[in-house]
Scaffold this motif. Structure first.
Motif, PDB file in Angstrom:
ATOM      1  N   VAL A 360      75.490  26.488-122.730  1.00  0.00           N
ATOM      2  CA  VAL A 360      74.210  26.212-122.388  1.00  0.00           C
ATOM      3  C   VAL A 360      74.357  24.762-121.772  1.00  0.00           C
ATOM      4  N   HIS A 361      75.176  23.915-122.395  1.00  0.00           N
ATOM      5  CA  HIS A 361      75.245  22.647-121.929  1.00  0.00           C
ATOM      6  C   HIS A 361      75.503  22.629-120.344  1.00  0.00           C
ATOM      7  N   LYS A 362      76.492  23.414-120.020  1.00  0.00           N
ATOM      8  CA  LYS A 362      77.054  23.576-118.692  1.00  0.00           C
ATOM      9  C   LYS A 362      75.681  23.798-117.709  1.00  0.00           C
ATOM     10  N   ALA A 363      75.124  24.836-118.114  1.00  0.00           N
ATOM     11  CA  ALA A 363      73.841  25.536-117.320  1.00  0.00           C
ATOM     12  C   ALA A 363      72.933  24.384-117.303  1.00  0.00           C
ATOM     13  N   LEU A 364      72.717  23.734-118.241  1.00  0.00           N
ATOM     14  CA  LEU A 364      71.565  22.387-118.258  1.00  0.00           C
ATOM     15  C   LEU A 364      72.153  21.403-117.408  1.00  0.00           C
ATOM     16  N   ARG A 365      73.394  21.021-117.178  1.00  0.00           N
ATOM     17  CA  ARG A 365      73.808  20.131-116.310  1.00  0.00           C
ATOM     18  C   ARG A 365      73.865  20.772-114.923  1.00  0.00           C
ATOM     19  N   ASP A 366      74.367  21.844-114.673  1.00  0.00           N
ATOM     20  CA  ASP A 366      74.246  22.390-113.118  1.00  0.00           C
ATOM     21  C   ASP A 366      72.809  22.194-112.788  1.00  0.00           C
ATOM     22  N   LEU A 367      71.726  22.669-113.666  1.00  0.00           N
ATOM     23  CA  LEU A 367      70.322  22.769-113.244  1.00  0.00           C
ATOM     24  C   LEU A 367      69.912  21.260-113.084  1.00  0.00           C
ATOM     25  N   ALA A 368      70.229  20.349-113.888  1.00  0.00           N
ATOM     26  CA  ALA A 368      70.055  19.123-113.879  1.00  0.00           C
ATOM     27  C   ALA A 368      70.339  18.541-112.489  1.00  0.00           C
ATOM     28  N   GLN A 369      71.423  18.969-111.958  1.00  0.00           N
ATOM     29  CA  GLN A 369      71.757  18.347-110.560  1.00  0.00           C
ATOM     30  C   GLN A 369      70.865  19.020-109.491  1.00  0.00           C
ATOM     31  N   LYS A 370      70.537  20.161-109.683  1.00  0.00           N
ATOM     32  CA  LYS A 370      69.606  20.729-108.716  1.00  0.00           C
ATOM     33  C   LYS A 370      68.155  20.025-108.689  1.00  0.00           C
ATOM     34  N   ARG A 371      67.808  19.568-109.785  1.00  0.00           N
ATOM     35  CA  ARG A 371      66.455  19.150-110.223  1.00  0.00           C
ATOM     36  C   ARG A 371      66.731  17.414-109.717  1.00  0.00           C
ATOM     37  N   ASN A 372      67.778  16.848-109.450  1.00  0.00           N
ATOM     38  CA  ASN A 372      67.962  15.549-109.469  1.00  0.00           C
ATOM     39  C   ASN A 372      67.719  14.697-110.610  1.00  0.00           C
ATOM     40  N   ASP A 373      68.164  15.169-111.360  1.00  0.00           N
ATOM     41  CA  ASP A 373      67.829  14.770-113.059  1.00  0.00           C
ATOM     42  C   ASP A 373      69.161  14.002-113.271  1.00  0.00           C
ATOM     43  N   PHE A 374      69.278  12.674-112.834  1.00  0.00           N
ATOM     44  CA  PHE A 374      70.916  12.228-112.770  1.00  0.00           C
ATOM     45  C   PHE A 374      70.871  11.997-114.362  1.00  0.00           C
ATOM     46  N   ALA A 375      70.063  11.498-115.152  1.00  0.00           N
ATOM     47  CA  ALA A 375      70.210  11.059-116.541  1.00  0.00           C
ATOM     48  C   ALA A 375      70.663  12.398-117.377  1.00  0.00           C
ATOM     49  N   GLY A 376      69.786  13.421-117.031  1.00  0.00           N
ATOM     50  CA  GLY A 376      70.151  14.880-117.511  1.00  0.00           C
ATOM     51  C   GLY A 376      71.452  15.347-117.338  1.00  0.00           C
ATOM     52  N   ASN A 381      76.713  16.624-118.954  1.00  0.00           N
ATOM     53  CA  ASN A 381      78.037  16.746-118.631  1.00  0.00           C
ATOM     54  C   ASN A 381      78.968  16.264-119.479  1.00  0.00           C
ATOM     55  N   ASN A 382      78.397  15.434-120.362  1.00  0.00           N
ATOM     56  CA  ASN A 382      79.209  14.730-121.279  1.00  0.00           C
ATOM     57  C   ASN A 382      79.486  15.351-122.446  1.00  0.00           C
ATOM     58  N   GLU A 383      78.290  16.201-123.002  1.00  0.00           N
ATOM     59  CA  GLU A 383      78.406  16.882-124.144  1.00  0.00           C
ATOM     60  C   GLU A 383      79.213  18.354-123.939  1.00  0.00           C
TER      61      GLU A 383
END
Length: 678
Positions: A360-376, A381-383
Motif C-alpha cells: 500500500v505504501h508503494k502504491a501511495l508513493r507512486d500515486l503521489a508522484q503522479k499527483r505532484n505530491d512531493f511530501a507524500g 517512499n521512506n516507509e
C-alpha cells in the motif's frame, strides 16, 4: 433389527474415523427405530456425513434438526455436541458470529458436565475462529489450552490437529522455522493415526510455507500431493482450497491463464458448497489477475458484482481496495484512488499485516508522484523502503533458518525411522507404536488363548544336517507361521529353539491408534487466506471404549484356526524326504503381558495360562493338537456362532471337533481332563 445402543456404538466409531458412507447407512437403520433419540442421532449422523462430503447447507439443516430434538429430550451432552458441530460449519462458511455463539453454548454445557475431552475440542475450534478473523494472539492462546488438555487426556488425534494449528499461527506471524517444526510434527502424528484427511491438510500447509518464501517448485510438489489425497477422499472443499493455492503459484510466475483456470475450478466448488468466505477469497484472487493483466473492463465488472459477496477477511479487503485504487488511477480519478489506499493502509496497520503495508505504501508513493505530491512521495517512499529492508533482511535470515530447521527435521526423522525399524523388528506393530509414544506396556487380559508348537524330532534330524540347511528350514517354517498368525489376527510372541509361541487376545490385536517479488508478497497474503486449520467435528461423542466394542473377536476360534493351519503346513526334511511333523498345545485363561528390557526389548506373556499351554504342547503327540478342557468348552460354546469378522477364518462355523483324550498330570495343577482338536 439392531437395537439403538448397538447402532450407536457403530456411529461413534464411524464418527471417529470420518466414515461418511457408514454414517449414512447407520442413519437409515436409526430411521427404522422411530424414537426421538434415534431420530436425533440419525440427524446428527447425516449432518456429519454431509459435512465430510462437503455439502455444508445440507449438513446445517440436519444438525439443526438434531439440536431441536436433543433440546426436547433434555439431552445436554447431545445439545453440546451438535452445537459444536454447527459452530464448525458456520466457522467454515464465514458466519463467525453464529459460529462463536454455538461454540460458547457448547463450551458452557461441557464445562458443566465436566467433559474435558469435549472442552478441549471446542476450545480448539474457538482458536480456529480467532485465527480466521485475524486475532492471532487469541487463537494461539486457545490452541495451547486445547493442546495441554489433549495431552493430559492422551488424545493423540486432537493433539495432532492442535499441533498443526499452532504451526499455522506461527506461519501467519512470520516465524517460519517454528511453523515448519509444528507442521512436520503434526504430519507425522496424522500419518501414524492413518488420518489421510489431515495428512492432506498439513501437507498443503507445508506447501504454503514454501510458497511464502518463494520456493514455488517445493510448494507445487506439496500442493499436488495434497490435491491427490483430497481427490481420493472425495473432499471437494479440500480440493478447492488446494486448487486456489496452485493458482497463486501460477500467478506468482506470470502464468495468468493457468492461474485463472485453477481459480475458476476452485470458485465453482466453493460456490457449490456455499462457502461464502472462500468464494470471496477466490474472487479477489481472480480480480487481482485481471488487474495484473491490464484487463480493466473485466476487473471493473467483477468488482461491481462483488458488492453482494461476503465481506471477507482483512487480507482480502485490503487487496481488493488496492485493486480498486489501481482501476481508479487508470481511469484518471487520482483523488479517489488515494482515499481508497489510505483506508487500506489503516486496515493493514490495524491488523499488523506488514507485507501488505509495504504494498500500500508503494502504491501511495507512486500515486503521489503522479499527483505532484512531493511530501507524500517522500513519506511513503521512506516507509516503503524502511519496512521492505526490514522484511528482506528478515526473509534472508528466515530462509537460512528454515534450511537449518529442515536439515534438523530430516535428521530427527531418520533417527526416528531407525528407532521404529528396530522396534518393529522386535515387537508387534501395535505394541511398538505404544512404546514409541512413551507408554509403559503392562497389560492384563482376562481371557487369552495361548499356543505352543514344537517341531517333532528336531534334535535328531538337525544333527544330521548342515547348519545352513537347518536355519533355512526353520526360517521357512516360522515365516509361514508368522503369516498364518497375521492372517488370523493372532500375535506371535517368540521362538525358542524349534518352539513357537503365539497368543490370541480377547480383543483384536490390530489397533487403530495432514511475477515479481511485490506480486509474490501480495499472493502470499492471498495464500494465507487459504490455509486449512483442522477442526474437531466428531470428537465430543466418540468414546474409545465404544470404538473398541466392534473389534471384539473370539480368541479361542482364532487360535484354533491358527493351530489347524499350522498343522496342515507341509514341509519336508531334506535328507530323508519325510514330512516335518508338529506337536501343538493350547490353553485359554487370564494372562499378563508386557515389554521387557531397554536394548533388546521383548513383548512377553506370563501366568498360569502360559504354563498350562506349554504343558499341553509337551504332552501332545506328533501331528496332533492337544487342548485343555477350558479351550474345548469355549469352542463348544461358540460352536454355533459365526467366526470373528476380523479372523478371516478359513473354517466353517460349527466344524470344530474335539475328542476326549483322558487325564494328564500338570505340574502345579494336578490332574486335568484334556482333548484332541481334530
Amino acid at each position: 433389527m439392531r437395537t439403538f445402543s448397538e447402532i450407536q456404538v457403530d456411529v461413534n466409531h464411524a464418527s471417529s474415523i470420518n466414515d461418511a458412507e457408514a454414517l449414512l447407512l447407520y442413519s437409515a437403520e436409526l430411521d427404522a427405530i422411530s424414537a426421538p433419540q434415534a431420530e436425533a442421532l440419525a440427524n446428527n449422523s447425516r449432518g456429519l456425513a454431509l459435512y465430510i462430503q462437503g455439502d455444508r447447507p445440507a449438513a446445517l439443516s440436519h444438525y439443526h434438526g438434531a439440536l431441536a430434538l436433543y433440546e426436547e429430550l433434555g439431552d445436554r451432552g447431545g445439545v453440546a455436541a451438535v452445537s459444536s458441530r454447527i459452530g464448525v460449519v458456520n466457522n467454515r462458511i464465514g458466519n463467525y458470529t453464529e459460529a462463536l455463539s454455538h461454540f460458547h453454548l457448547a463450551l458452557a454445557i461441557l464445562l458443566e458436565l465436566d467433559d474435558r475431552k469435549g472442552v478441549a475440542g471446542v476450545t480448539g475450534n474457538i482458536g480456529t475462529l480467532h485465527w480466521r478473523t485475524g486475532n492471532y494472539p487469541e487463537a494461539l492462546s486457545h490452541y495451547h489450552r486445547a493442546l495441554a488438555l489433549s495431552e493430559e487426556l492422551g488424545d493423540l488425534r486432537l493433539f495432532a490437529s492442535t499441533t498443526g494449528n499452532i504451526g499455522i499461527v506461527h506461519w501467519n506471524t512470520g516465524d517460519f522455522p517454528t511453523a515448519l517444526s509444528y507442521l512436520h510434527r503434526a504430519l507425522e502424528l496424522h500419518e501414524e493415526l492413518g488420518d489421510r484427511g489431515n495428512v492432506a491438510r498439513v501437507t498443503a500447509n507445508i506447501g504454503n510455507v514454501y510458497g511464502n518464501i518463494g520456493d514455488n517448485p517445493s510448494a507445487l510438489s506439496h500442493y499436488h500431493r495434497a490435491l491427490a489425497l483430497h481427490e481420493e477422499l472425495g473432499n471437494r472443499s479440500g480440493m478447492a482450497l488446494v486448487m486456489c493455492c496452485i493458482g497463486i503459484v501460477h500467478s506468482d510466475t506470470g502464468d495468468y491463464p493457468a492461474a485463472l483456470s485453477h481459480y475458476h475450478r476452485a470458485l465453482a466448488l466453493h460456490e457449490e458448497l456455499a462457502e461464502r468466505n472462500n468464494v470471496t477469497i477466490v474472487t479477489d484472487n481472480i480480480l487481482s489477475v485481471y488487474v495484473q493483466m491490464g484487463s480493466d473492463s473485466e476487473a471493473q465488472h467483477l468488482l461491481t458484482t462483488m458488492n453482494d459477496l461476503h465481506p471477507g477477511e482483512p487480507r482480502s479487503r485490503i487487496q481488493r481496495a488496492v485493486n480498486r485504487a489501481t482501476l481508479l488511477e487508470r481511469s484518471g480519478d487520482l483523488d479517489a484512488a488515494a482515499a481508497t489506499l489510505q483506508l487500506a493502509l489503516s486496515e493493514a496497520h490495524e491488523h499488523g499485516l506488514r507485507s501488505l503495508t509495504t504494498s500500500v505504501h508503494k502504491a501511495l508513493r507512486d500515486l503521489a508522484q503522479k499527483r505532484n505530491d512531493f511530501a507524500g512521495y517522500i513519506e511513503h517512499n521512506n516507509e516503503f523502503t524502511r519496512i521492505t529492508e526490514e522484511i528482506n533482511g528478515k526473509d534472508t535470515a528466515t530462509k537460512l533458518a528454515i534450511q537449518a530447521k529442515q536439515r534438523e527435521i530430516d535428521a530427527e526423522r531418520k533417527e526416528t525411522d531407525k528407532h521404529m525399524a528396530v522396534l518393529h523388528s522386535t515387537l508387534p506393530k501395535h505394541i511398538a507404536d505404544r512404546v514409541a509414544r512413551g507408554e509403559v506396556v503392562n497389560d492384563h487380559f482376562e481371557n487369552a488363548s495361548v499356543l505352543f508348537v514344537d517341531v517333532v524330532g528336531f534334535t535328531t534330524h538337525s544333527s544330521e544336517l548342515d547348519a545352513t540347511v537347518v536355519v533355512e528350514l526353520l526360517q521357512n517354517i516360522f515365516s509361514s507361521f508368522d503369516g498364518i498368525c497375521a492372517k488370523h489376527d493372532v500375535t506371535k510372541i517368540k521362538t525358542i529353539g524349534d518352539s513357537y509361541m503365539a497368543v490370541a487376545f480377547g480383543t483384536a490385536n490390530t489397533e487403530q491408534r495432514t511475477a515479481n517479488s511485490e506480486q509474490r508478497t501480495q499472493n502470499s497474503e492471498q495464500r494465507t487466506a487459504h490455509v486449512m486449520p483442522s477442526e474437531v467435528e466428531a470428537q465430543q461423542i466418540a468414546n474409545s471404549e465404544q470404538r473398541i466394542a466392534n473389534q471384539i473377536a473370539n480368541s479361542e476360534q482364532r487360535i484354533a484356526n491358527v493351530a489347524q493351519a499350522m498343522m496342515s503346513s507341509v514341509f519336508m526334511w531334506p535328507h530323508t524326504g519325510e514330512r516335518v511333523m508338529f506337536r501343538i498345545g493350547i490353553h485359554c485363561g487370564p494372562v499378563v503381558a508386557g515389554v521387557l528390557g531397554t536394548q533388546r526389548m521383548q513383548y512377553d506373556v506370563w501366568g498360569d495360562t502360559v504354563n498350562v499351554a506349554s504343558r499341553m504342547e509337551s504332552t501332545s503327540e506328533p501331528g496332533r493338537i492337544h487342548v485343555s478342557e477350558a479351550l474345548a468348552n469355549a469352542l463348544n460354546e461358540h460352536k454355533n456362532s459365526p467366526p470373528s469378522p476380523l479372523s478371516h477364518a478359513s473354517i466353517e462355523r460349527g466344524s470344530y471337533t474335539v475328542i476326549p483324550r483322558g487325564t494328564i498330570d500338570v505340574k502345579g495343577k494336578g490332574t486335568m481332563q484334556t482333548y484332541w482338536l481334530e
